[in-house]
Every structure is written in structure tokens, then in C-alpha cells.
Design a protein around this motif. Structure first.
Motif, PDB file in Angstrom:
ATOM      1  N   UNK A  81     -14.836  12.349  58.527  1.00 53.78           N
ATOM      2  CA  UNK A  81     -14.257  11.482  59.546  1.00 53.78           C
ATOM      3  C   UNK A  81     -12.753  11.438  59.400  1.00 53.78           C
ATOM      4  N   UNK A  85     -15.401  11.219  68.347  1.00 51.88           N
ATOM      5  CA  UNK A  85     -15.780  10.006  67.629  1.00 51.88           C
ATOM      6  C   UNK A  85     -15.209  10.016  66.234  1.00 51.88           C
ATOM      7  N   UNK A 135     -15.526  12.290  64.075  1.00 53.14           N
ATOM      8  CA  UNK A 135     -16.442  12.925  63.133  1.00 53.14           C
ATOM      9  C   UNK A 135     -16.452  14.433  63.364  1.00 53.14           C
ATOM     10  N   UNK A 152     -24.168   7.556  70.278  1.00 57.40           N
ATOM     11  CA  UNK A 152     -23.657   8.918  70.381  1.00 57.40           C
ATOM     12  C   UNK A 152     -24.757   9.829  70.922  1.00 57.40           C
ATOM     13  N   UNK A 180     -25.642  13.951  70.881  1.00 61.90           N
ATOM     14  CA  UNK A 180     -25.304  15.233  70.274  1.00 61.90           C
ATOM     15  C   UNK A 180     -26.241  16.307  70.810  1.00 61.90           C
ATOM     16  N   UNK A 240     -27.726  20.104  69.406  1.00 64.24           N
ATOM     17  CA  UNK A 240     -27.801  20.966  68.230  1.00 64.24           C
ATOM     18  C   UNK A 240     -28.425  22.298  68.597  1.00 64.24           C
ATOM     19  N   UNK A 272     -24.297  26.789  67.002  1.00 62.46           N
ATOM     20  CA  UNK A 272     -23.160  25.855  66.982  1.00 62.46           C
ATOM     21  C   UNK A 272     -23.357  24.667  66.050  1.00 62.46           C
ATOM     22  N   UNK A 316     -24.354  20.869  65.172  1.00 65.51           N
ATOM     23  CA  UNK A 316     -24.295  19.623  65.940  1.00 65.51           C
ATOM     24  C   UNK A 316     -22.966  19.524  66.686  1.00 65.51           C
ATOM     25  N   UNK A 370     -20.841  16.980  69.447  1.00 66.45           N
ATOM     26  CA  UNK A 370     -20.814  15.683  70.112  1.00 66.45           C
ATOM     27  C   UNK A 370     -20.621  15.886  71.616  1.00 66.45           C
ATOM     28  N   UNK A 429     -19.932   9.483  73.637  1.00 68.67           N
ATOM     29  CA  UNK A 429     -20.271   8.298  72.868  1.00 68.67           C
ATOM     30  C   UNK A 429     -19.790   7.045  73.565  1.00 68.67           C
ATOM     31  N   UNK A 459     -15.719   8.522  75.242  1.00 68.36           N
ATOM     32  CA  UNK A 459     -15.320   9.933  75.285  1.00 68.36           C
ATOM     33  C   UNK A 459     -16.527  10.745  75.707  1.00 68.36           C
ATOM     34  N   UNK A 516     -29.819  14.999  70.322  1.00 67.56           N
ATOM     35  CA  UNK A 516     -29.988  13.837  69.444  1.00 67.56           C
ATOM     36  C   UNK A 516     -29.174  12.667  69.955  1.00 67.56           C
ATOM     37  N   UNK A 540     -17.078   3.432  64.823  1.00 64.74           N
ATOM     38  CA  UNK A 540     -16.886   4.878  64.926  1.00 64.74           C
ATOM     39  C   UNK A 540     -16.799   5.494  63.530  1.00 64.74           C
ATOM     40  N   UNK A 541     -16.371   6.750  63.459  1.00 62.85           N
ATOM     41  CA  UNK A 541     -16.397   7.487  62.204  1.00 62.85           C
ATOM     42  C   UNK A 541     -15.644   6.831  61.074  1.00 62.85           C
TER      43      UNK A 541
END
Lengths: 115, 116
Positions: free
Chosen positions: A93, A101, A103, B33, B35, B37, B41, B43, B45, B48, B56, B91, B98-99
């Protein structure tokens, strides 16, 4: 560019043996580093989260280390079991930045534990 | 244990059809979020939300993908029209912040989508 590289791509070990998975990153400014375990057909599950000030964190037989100076992390699995067969994903992160996000995901290491 | 629930688990449909994937986040989580997969590639994003507001969605093809949170218990991801290249596992994850919040994301078990 923020990137997370994992090695090896795949690994086969015998049950009971130890192994170490590697994660190198170029994410800046750094906020935290996460390791996830993803079983086949399931979503990722969090194993550990480490911040800048932490250089080791354990979760049972899983021990993650972090060297923020060299921007490297490792995940050590002790006394492997068949249930450890999974993909292990390193996620870093950034402290701020609007996209993703904050990440950044590695592509994972696929571990197979054989009897 | 509280879990993120995704439906359907599997979806096979023909190119051009509309696909809707649903997610029930963990009660009390304020970020959701989406995702995608793939083997190549990993995962990625797509979009979210925080407190149900989209923050975003730059990871989504805007012309065909849309993500919404009609209420705190439901997030949806729609593809219209679907294309074979959309085949992947999608997913949903929820969490607190957030992160940089140092909180883990909790993932659902995904929707495996095949577009023929």
C-alpha cells in the motif's frame, strides 16, 4: 512506477519442509505490506499486515519479514502442510495516491506441497 | 465469522448478453472493492467505493462496465454488452478504510464468468 514483484512464480516442496517466498517492491511512499493466501477457487485471505516500523510478524506457522530499506519482504512457512498448497500474494500500500485504492498487487507465488 | 457474499458463483453466457454480479459486504465495513483476476494479469482493481460513494473506477472499461452501491448491503458490477475477453473471476472485497488504513480487506469467493 509502483510495482510489486514476487518470486518464485511457482514452488513445489515436500510436506514437513520449510520454504520462503520473496516479494520486492518499488512502491513509494510506503504505507504497509500485506501477504494474502488464496486457495484454489476461493478469495484471498489476509495472513499479515506490516507497517514501516515492523520488521517481522507471525501468524501461526507463517512468518513475514520486512526490510523497508531494501524494499524486500519474505514469507516463511514452517513445517509445511498439504493445506498450505495455495497462491500467496504480496500487496503493498502506498501512503497516498488516488488510484488503485493505494494497493499494488504482486502476481503471486503458487505453492504446491506434496506428501 | 462474517463473510463477503458474492452471487452468482458461476456464470456462463453468450457474447453480447448483460451480466450482473452482486456482492454483500460485511456489515459495518465502509469500503467496497471490485477486482478482476486472470492467469495473465493477476488481481486488477476495477472500482472502489467508500461510504457507498464511488471513489475510483479508472480500472474499468467505461463503455461496458458499471459499478453501483444502491445501499450499504449491496454492491453490483454490470457488464453490458459482455465480450469473451471479459471472462475472468470477479472478486468483491470489503474493509475499513483504504490501503493505508492498515486494515485487511475481506474477499468474497468470487464470480467465475465465462463469455462464449
Amino acid at each position: 512506477k509502483n510495482q510489486v514483484e514476487q518470486s518464485p512464480q511457482s514452488l513445489i516442496i515436500l510436506e514437513g519442509k520449510n520454504c520462503t517466498l520473496q516479494c520486492n517492491y518499488t512502491v513509494s511512499p510506503f504505507s504497509n505490506l500485506r501477504w494474502y493466501k488464496q486457495d484454489t477457487g476461493r478469495g484471498p485471505v489476509s495472513l499479515t499486515i506490516m507497517t514501516f516500523s515492523e520488521n517481522t510478524k507471525s501468524n501461526g506457522r507463517y512468518t513475514a519479514t520486512l526490510d523497508a530499506d531494501t524494499k524486500q519482504s519474505s514469507l516463511h512457512i514452517t513445517a509445511s502442510q498439504l493445506s498450505d498448497s495455495a497462491s500467496y500474494i504480496c500487496v503493498v500500500s502506498a501512503r497516498y495516491g488516488g488510484s488503485q485504492g493505494n494497493l499494488i498487487f504482486g502476481k503471486g507465488t503458487k505453492l504446491s506441497v506434496k506428501p | 465469522d462474517a463473510r463477503v457474499t458474492q452471487t452468482p458463483r458461476h456464470k456462463v453466457t453468450e457474447m453480447g448478453q448483460e451480466v450482473t454480479m452482486r456482492c454483500q459486504p460485511i456489515l459495518g465495513h465502509n469500503t467496497v472493492f471490485w477486482y478482476r483476476q486472470t492467469m495473465m494479469q493477476g488481481l486488477e482493481l476495477l472500482a472502489y467505493f467508500r461510504n457507498r460513494a464511488p471513489l475510483d473506477d479508472s480500472g474499468m472499461p467505461k463503455d461496458r462496465f458499471s459499478a453501483e452501491m444502491p445501499d450499504a448491503t449491496l454492491a453490483t458490477l454490470k457488464i453490458q454488452p459482455s465480450e469473451p475477453r471479459d471472462s475472468a473471476v470477479y472478486f468483491c472485497a470489503s474493509g475499513l478504510g483504504l490501503g493505508q488504513s492498515n486494515q485487511p480487506q475481506h474477499f468474497g469467493d468470487g464470480t467465475r464468468l465465462s463469455i462464449l
